[in-house]
Design a protein around this motif. Structure first.
Motif, PDB file in Angstrom:
ATOM      1  N   CYS A  11       0.645  -1.072   0.200  1.00  0.00           N
ATOM      2  CA  CYS A  11       0.394   0.159  -0.137  1.00  0.00           C
ATOM      3  C   CYS A  11       1.109   1.319  -0.179  1.00  0.00           C
ATOM      4  CB  CYS A  11      -0.661   0.144   1.012  1.00  0.00           C
ATOM      5  SG  CYS A  11      -2.511  -1.232   0.827  1.00  0.00           S
ATOM      6  N   GLY A  12       1.735   0.961   0.923  1.00  0.00           N
ATOM      7  CA  GLY A  12       2.739   2.152   0.571  1.00  0.00           C
ATOM      8  C   GLY A  12       3.020   3.029  -0.627  1.00  0.00           C
ATOM      9  N   VAL A  13       3.982   1.524  -0.911  1.00  0.00           N
ATOM     10  CA  VAL A  13       4.401   1.784  -2.511  1.00  0.00           C
ATOM     11  C   VAL A  13       3.921   2.057  -3.224  1.00  0.00           C
ATOM     12  CG1 VAL A  13       5.669   0.321  -4.726  1.00  0.00           C
ATOM     13  CG2 VAL A  13       6.206  -0.501  -2.211  1.00  0.00           C
ATOM     14  N   LEU A  14       2.461   1.676  -3.389  1.00  0.00           N
ATOM     15  CA  LEU A  14       1.095   2.383  -4.313  1.00  0.00           C
ATOM     16  C   LEU A  14       0.904   3.720  -3.993  1.00  0.00           C
ATOM     17  CD1 LEU A  14      -0.948  -0.860  -4.497  1.00  0.00           C
ATOM     18  CD2 LEU A  14       0.691   0.477  -6.403  1.00  0.00           C
ATOM     19  N   ALA A  15       0.979   3.842  -2.374  1.00  0.00           N
ATOM     20  CA  ALA A  15       0.707   5.833  -2.260  1.00  0.00           C
ATOM     21  C   ALA A  15       1.575   6.602  -2.799  1.00  0.00           C
ATOM     22  CB  ALA A  15       0.646   5.521  -0.894  1.00  0.00           C
ATOM     23  N   VAL A  16       3.267   6.055  -2.737  1.00  0.00           N
ATOM     24  CA  VAL A  16       4.461   6.887  -3.479  1.00  0.00           C
ATOM     25  C   VAL A  16       3.758   7.038  -5.138  1.00  0.00           C
ATOM     26  CG1 VAL A  16       6.654   7.674  -3.504  1.00  0.00           C
ATOM     27  CG2 VAL A  16       5.540   6.309  -1.707  1.00  0.00           C
ATOM     28  N   TRP A  17       4.106   5.675  -5.933  1.00  0.00           N
ATOM     29  CA  TRP A  17       3.915   6.272  -7.411  1.00  0.00           C
ATOM     30  C   TRP A  17       2.708   6.340  -7.576  1.00  0.00           C
ATOM     31  CZ3 TRP A  17       0.314   2.341 -10.205  1.00  0.00           C
ATOM     32  CH2 TRP A  17       0.410   2.804 -11.152  1.00  0.00           C
ATOM     33  N   SER A  18       1.160   5.969  -6.914  1.00  0.00           N
ATOM     34  CA  SER A  18       0.351   7.367  -7.336  1.00  0.00           C
ATOM     35  C   SER A  18       0.653   8.523  -6.760  1.00  0.00           C
ATOM     36  CB  SER A  18      -0.876   6.905  -7.022  1.00  0.00           C
ATOM     37  OG  SER A  18      -1.082   5.319  -6.588  1.00  0.00           O
ATOM     38  N   ALA A  19       0.770   9.242  -6.097  1.00  0.00           N
ATOM     39  CA  ALA A  19       1.530  10.113  -6.052  1.00  0.00           C
ATOM     40  C   ALA A  19       2.951  10.938  -6.774  1.00  0.00           C
ATOM     41  CB  ALA A  19       2.561  10.943  -4.689  1.00  0.00           C
ATOM     42  N   SER A  20       3.155   9.952  -6.896  1.00  0.00           N
ATOM     43  CA  SER A  20       4.651  10.050  -8.838  1.00  0.00           C
ATOM     44  C   SER A  20       3.663  10.454  -9.681  1.00  0.00           C
ATOM     45  CB  SER A  20       5.939   9.613  -8.391  1.00  0.00           C
ATOM     46  OG  SER A  20       5.150   8.054  -9.013  1.00  0.00           O
ATOM     47  N   LEU A  21       2.703  10.039 -10.105  1.00  0.00           N
ATOM     48  CA  LEU A  21       2.462  10.174 -10.716  1.00  0.00           C
ATOM     49  C   LEU A  21       1.024  11.384 -11.241  1.00  0.00           C
ATOM     50  CD1 LEU A  21       0.938   6.345 -11.779  1.00  0.00           C
ATOM     51  CD2 LEU A  21       2.582   7.770 -13.071  1.00  0.00           C
ATOM     52  N   VAL A  22       0.627  12.123  -9.972  1.00  0.00           N
ATOM     53  CA  VAL A  22       0.058  12.615 -10.442  1.00  0.00           C
ATOM     54  C   VAL A  22       0.663  14.416 -10.184  1.00  0.00           C
ATOM     55  CG1 VAL A  22      -1.475  14.560  -8.350  1.00  0.00           C
ATOM     56  CG2 VAL A  22      -2.074  11.712  -8.647  1.00  0.00           C
ATOM     57  N   ASN A  23       2.186  13.806  -9.929  1.00  0.00           N
ATOM     58  CA  ASN A  23       2.692  14.958  -9.656  1.00  0.00           C
ATOM     59  C   ASN A  23       3.432  15.340 -11.071  1.00  0.00           C
ATOM     60  OD1 ASN A  23       4.215  17.220  -7.716  1.00  0.00           O
ATOM     61  ND2 ASN A  23       6.420  15.955  -8.292  1.00  0.00           N
ATOM     62  N   ALA A  24       3.655  13.888 -12.013  1.00  0.00           N
ATOM     63  CA  ALA A  24       4.210  14.132 -12.955  1.00  0.00           C
ATOM     64  C   ALA A  24       3.333  14.682 -14.182  1.00  0.00           C
ATOM     65  CB  ALA A  24       4.746  12.456 -13.306  1.00  0.00           C
ATOM     66  N   ASP A  25       2.039  13.969 -13.449  1.00  0.00           N
ATOM     67  CA  ASP A  25       1.142  14.382 -14.799  1.00  0.00           C
ATOM     68  C   ASP A  25       0.918  16.428 -14.115  1.00  0.00           C
ATOM     69  OD1 ASP A  25      -0.616  11.453 -14.781  1.00  0.00           O
ATOM     70  OD2 ASP A  25       1.335  12.220 -16.055  1.00  0.00           O
ATOM     71  N   ASP A  26       1.195  17.024 -13.419  1.00  0.00           N
ATOM     72  CA  ASP A  26       0.470  18.326 -13.609  1.00  0.00           C
ATOM     73  C   ASP A  26       1.859  18.936 -14.220  1.00  0.00           C
ATOM     74  OD1 ASP A  26      -1.579  17.930 -12.160  1.00  0.00           O
ATOM     75  OD2 ASP A  26       0.064  16.748  -9.794  1.00  0.00           O
ATOM     76  N   PRO A  27       1.152  20.240 -14.196  1.00  0.00           N
ATOM     77  CA  PRO A  27       2.344  21.645 -14.955  1.00  0.00           C
ATOM     78  C   PRO A  27       3.585  21.795 -13.918  1.00  0.00           C
ATOM     79  CG  PRO A  27       0.017  21.920 -15.158  1.00  0.00           C
ATOM     80  CD  PRO A  27       0.190  21.024 -14.192  1.00  0.00           C
ATOM     81  N   TYR A  28       4.828  22.200 -14.771  1.00  0.00           N
ATOM     82  CA  TYR A  28       4.959  23.370 -13.721  1.00  0.00           C
ATOM     83  C   TYR A  28       5.774  24.162 -13.841  1.00  0.00           C
ATOM     84  CZ  TYR A  28       7.364  18.278 -12.283  1.00  0.00           C
ATOM     85  OH  TYR A  28       7.481  17.557 -10.969  1.00  0.00           O
ATOM     86  N   ARG A  29       5.546  26.061 -13.307  1.00  0.00           N
ATOM     87  CA  ARG A  29       5.613  26.621 -13.211  1.00  0.00           C
ATOM     88  C   ARG A  29       7.349  27.315 -12.887  1.00  0.00           C
ATOM     89  NH1 ARG A  29       0.858  29.279 -15.404  1.00  0.00           N
ATOM     90  NH2 ARG A  29      -1.084  27.609 -14.886  1.00  0.00           N
ATOM     91  N   TYR A  30       8.489  27.612 -13.788  1.00  0.00           N
ATOM     92  CA  TYR A  30       9.515  28.139 -13.439  1.00  0.00           C
ATOM     93  C   TYR A  30       9.387  29.359 -13.474  1.00  0.00           C
ATOM     94  CZ  TYR A  30      10.477  23.510 -15.270  1.00  0.00           C
ATOM     95  OH  TYR A  30      10.610  21.978 -14.506  1.00  0.00           O
ATOM     96  N   TYR A  31      10.404  30.060 -12.031  1.00  0.00           N
ATOM     97  CA  TYR A  31      10.555  31.450 -12.159  1.00  0.00           C
ATOM     98  C   TYR A  31      11.816  31.233 -11.239  1.00  0.00           C
ATOM     99  CZ  TYR A  31       5.423  31.037 -11.896  1.00  0.00           C
ATOM    100  OH  TYR A  31       4.168  31.081 -11.720  1.00  0.00           O
ATOM    101  N   THR A  32      12.376  32.907 -12.367  1.00  0.00           N
ATOM    102  CA  THR A  32      13.141  33.413 -11.330  1.00  0.00           C
ATOM    103  C   THR A  32      13.234  34.911 -10.842  1.00  0.00           C
ATOM    104  OG1 THR A  32      14.974  31.758 -12.849  1.00  0.00           O
ATOM    105  CG2 THR A  32      16.372  34.120 -12.069  1.00  0.00           C
ATOM    106  N   ASP A  67      -0.361  22.308  -9.637  1.00  0.00           N
ATOM    107  CA  ASP A  67       0.563  23.355  -9.989  1.00  0.00           C
ATOM    108  C   ASP A  67       2.007  23.530  -9.493  1.00  0.00           C
ATOM    109  OD1 ASP A  67      -0.567  23.816 -12.399  1.00  0.00           O
ATOM    110  OD2 ASP A  67      -0.305  26.315 -12.325  1.00  0.00           O
ATOM    111  N   ASN A  68       3.140  22.589 -10.262  1.00  0.00           N
ATOM    112  CA  ASN A  68       4.024  22.807  -9.409  1.00  0.00           C
ATOM    113  C   ASN A  68       4.868  23.716  -9.443  1.00  0.00           C
ATOM    114  OD1 ASN A  68       5.283  19.800  -8.461  1.00  0.00           O
ATOM    115  ND2 ASN A  68       3.801  19.314 -10.509  1.00  0.00           N
ATOM    116  N   ILE A  69       5.085  24.599  -8.969  1.00  0.00           N
ATOM    117  CA  ILE A  69       6.702  26.428  -8.425  1.00  0.00           C
ATOM    118  C   ILE A  69       7.853  25.132  -8.169  1.00  0.00           C
ATOM    119  CG2 ILE A  69       6.897  27.959  -7.459  1.00  0.00           C
ATOM    120  CD1 ILE A  69       3.187  27.174  -8.710  1.00  0.00           C
ATOM    121  N   ILE A  70       8.828  25.569  -9.355  1.00  0.00           N
ATOM    122  CA  ILE A  70      10.246  25.854  -9.145  1.00  0.00           C
ATOM    123  C   ILE A  70      10.547  27.440  -9.610  1.00  0.00           C
ATOM    124  CG2 ILE A  70      12.531  24.618 -10.125  1.00  0.00           C
ATOM    125  CD1 ILE A  70       9.914  22.374  -9.178  1.00  0.00           C
ATOM    126  N   LEU A  71      11.306  27.676  -7.980  1.00  0.00           N
ATOM    127  CA  LEU A  71      11.207  29.486  -7.973  1.00  0.00           C
ATOM    128  C   LEU A  71      12.686  29.324  -6.864  1.00  0.00           C
ATOM    129  CD1 LEU A  71       8.362  31.514  -6.441  1.00  0.00           C
ATOM    130  CD2 LEU A  71      11.471  31.862  -6.079  1.00  0.00           C
TER     131      LEU A  71
END
Length: 538
Positions: A11-32, A67-71
């Protein structure tokens, strides 16, 4: 037994795998972003302010749920610096919270890249400096999180969207203000009020159309009342909660809080004043902006609409009218009201009493007798690496007790998935504003005098809204419920920055013995090291 363990691991592995899938599919926004000093004329005086990419206030972050924020933040000041993301929950990720208990400050002429996600959130939020008294010099800005396209909103799409950062302001430099506090003196009353870093600005719209106004109090110390000449306001969102859509002529917005209202331009074609003025003080500071109808040829005129005649009691009554819209979706498709918080029995009650003691002859502020002092080593790093001598768990009591106030790096422990009842008891004669990082919470009750268990009969256990910052009126109490579903080291603090700086804060360590990426992310590879963590590697 072996099958149970295997199932738990799976269950733990599936939870992490699912979270990584969600994270991977969500847009990234980059700022400096580059943080510098600059000179701006405010309240008729040229002043040194903190700019971000040359802007005051700083750039607005317009993002979408998940959204994933990379700032990447470059600090060009002459002091260490951090930004904190006020109201962003930082799910499983207190590493990115941007306060001194979780992060080493960014040294001058250095940089740090924040990496976080606006996970399962919508609404109006802010960011600001958490170090020293940098907040008094600016460096703040807005964060607006919009719904994903497939998530309905409980009102027609507005014809436009305005962000208003309102707050008190000092003409005195942040370093001089800090010297006041370090010497044991309290800060003076502010010199003025700004809207979006100005004493005059204009917001334009078309007659007959409806606009959203996102209003945040980014000031240091003062509750503000917001109103628009000749126009009513429909409250639709408070810090990520869709609300019952009540109509107001004016709204009290306390330090650190955000609200969103809909305003229809249904008056004659002219300009109208937008007003923000201080509350609950003998001296009233007022500033104005202008709501400009695009077909107007008449400037704003006439007397400003008066501030509310009611005092603390009337403000508390207004706060009680803020209700959760139970049928509306927020960041997820399911209705907000599908979580029946009022049917859950709290696992623990915590009562937090603020005070203003003198310690070693100097003004300090305290919670349950403890006045917080920062450690050179962030508590999160000390906890992760097992570094002794930085803090002790339960160095602050969970209810007030007698005795003298004292200094300590105070941490309160709690278990992951606890459901807490927290009561803020204010025995002082001044307004309080409390904020909890990493969470929102249900504001279930306000009342006068001393809280006791009989006050629970007055709680709203049906449609109390959730928010991240709540006011506590003088000689009164405020009660909240919070579900501790976010592991980490989380700052509980006064949003009134003088009080925070002089000790009215502590950290809530939400913890479980089970180490799992499903509960909390590991230390970021770029995490800065300082204090006793200097030179330690993962």
């Amino acid at each position: 037994m072996g099958n149970a363990v295997l199932l738990h691991l799976l269950c733990g592995v599936l939870a992490v795998w699912s979270a990584s899938l969600v994270n991977a599919d969500d847009p990234y926004r980059y700022y400096t972003w580059t943080v510098t000093y600059g000179t701006v004329k405010l309240l008729d005086v040229p002043q040194q302010v903190i700019l971000i990419n040359g802007q005051f206030p700083g750039p607005r972050l317009d993002v979408v749920t998940n959204d994933n924020i990379i700032l990447n933040l470059f600090n060009k000041l002459d002091q260490p610096f951090l930004l904190t993301w006020n109201g962003i929950k930082q799910r499983k990720n207190s590493w990115q919270d941007g306060v001194l208990g979780t992060n080493c400050p960014i040294p001058p002429n250095s940089n740090y890249t924040y990496k976080f996600q606006t996970k399962d959130q919508i609404g109006s939020f802010t960011y600001f400096p958490s170090t020293l008294l940098h907040r008094a010099a600016g460096g703040y800005g807005a964060i607006n999180i919009y719904e994903r396209p497939r998530i309905p909103i409980p009102f027609p799409v507005p014809d436009g969207d305005f962000t208003l950062l309102i707050g008190d302001w000092y003409k005195t430099s942040h370093k001089t203000l800090q010297a006041y506090l370090d010497s044991g003196r309290a800060l003076p009353f502010p010199d003025g009020v700004l809207i979006n870093g100005q004493t005059y600005s204009t917001f334009s719209g078309d007659q007959g159309k409806t606009y959203m106004f996102r209003i945040s109090n980014v000031g240091m110390s003062t509750s503000l009342n917001f109103r628009i000449q000749g126009h009513s306001m429909k409250l639709v969102e408070v810090e990520g909660s869709h609300t019952v859509q009540n109509i107001y002529d004016s709204l009290d917005v306390h330090v650190g809080q955000s609200v969103a209202v809909l305003v229809t331009l249904n008056q004659g074609p002219k300009d109208y004043y937008i007003i923000a003025s201080t509350r609950f003080n003998r001296k009233i500071l007022t500033t104005t902006a202008v709501l400009h109808y695009s077909n107007s040829r008449t400037p704003a005129s006439g007397p400003l609409p008066a501030a509310p005649s009611y005092g603390y009691h009337g403000s508390m009554m207004q706060a009680r009218t803020y209700k959760w819209n139970l049928t509306a979706s927020a960041a997820r498709p399911n209705p907000q009201g599908s979580y029946h918080y009022g049917k859950i029995t709290p696992t623990k009650t915590i009562v937090l009493a603020n005070s203003a003691p003198l310690i070693n002859g100097k003004q300090r502020y305290a919670v349950n007798r403890v006045s917080y002092i920062n450690s050179d080593t962030p508590l999160k790093l000390a906890d992760y690496f097992g570094i002794p001598g930085v803090f002790s768990v339960d160095s602050i009591e969970s209810s007030p007790s007698g005795g003298a106030a004292f200094l300590s790096t105070s941490v309160m422990s709690a278990n992951l998935h606890d459901f807490l009842e927290i009561v803020f008891q204010n025995d002082e004669k001044t307004m309080q504003s409390w904020h909890l990082d990493g969470y929102d919470f249900w504001v279930i009750g306000y009342g006068n005098g001393l809280w006791n268990s009989a006050k629970r009969s007055t709680y709203n256990l049906v449609d109390a809204l959730t928010r991240h910052t709540v006011q506590v009126y003088p000689k009164s109490w405020t009660a909240i419920y919070v579900s501790l579903d976010n592991q980490g080291m989380w700052n509980m603090r006064s949003a009134i920055w003088e009080r925070q700086y002089l000790g009215q804060q502590f950290y809530l360590r939400v913890w479980t013995q089970v180490h799992s990426l499903a509960n909390e992310y590991d230390i970021p590879s770029n995490a800065l090291r300082c204090g006793k963590a200097s030179g330690i590697h993962s």
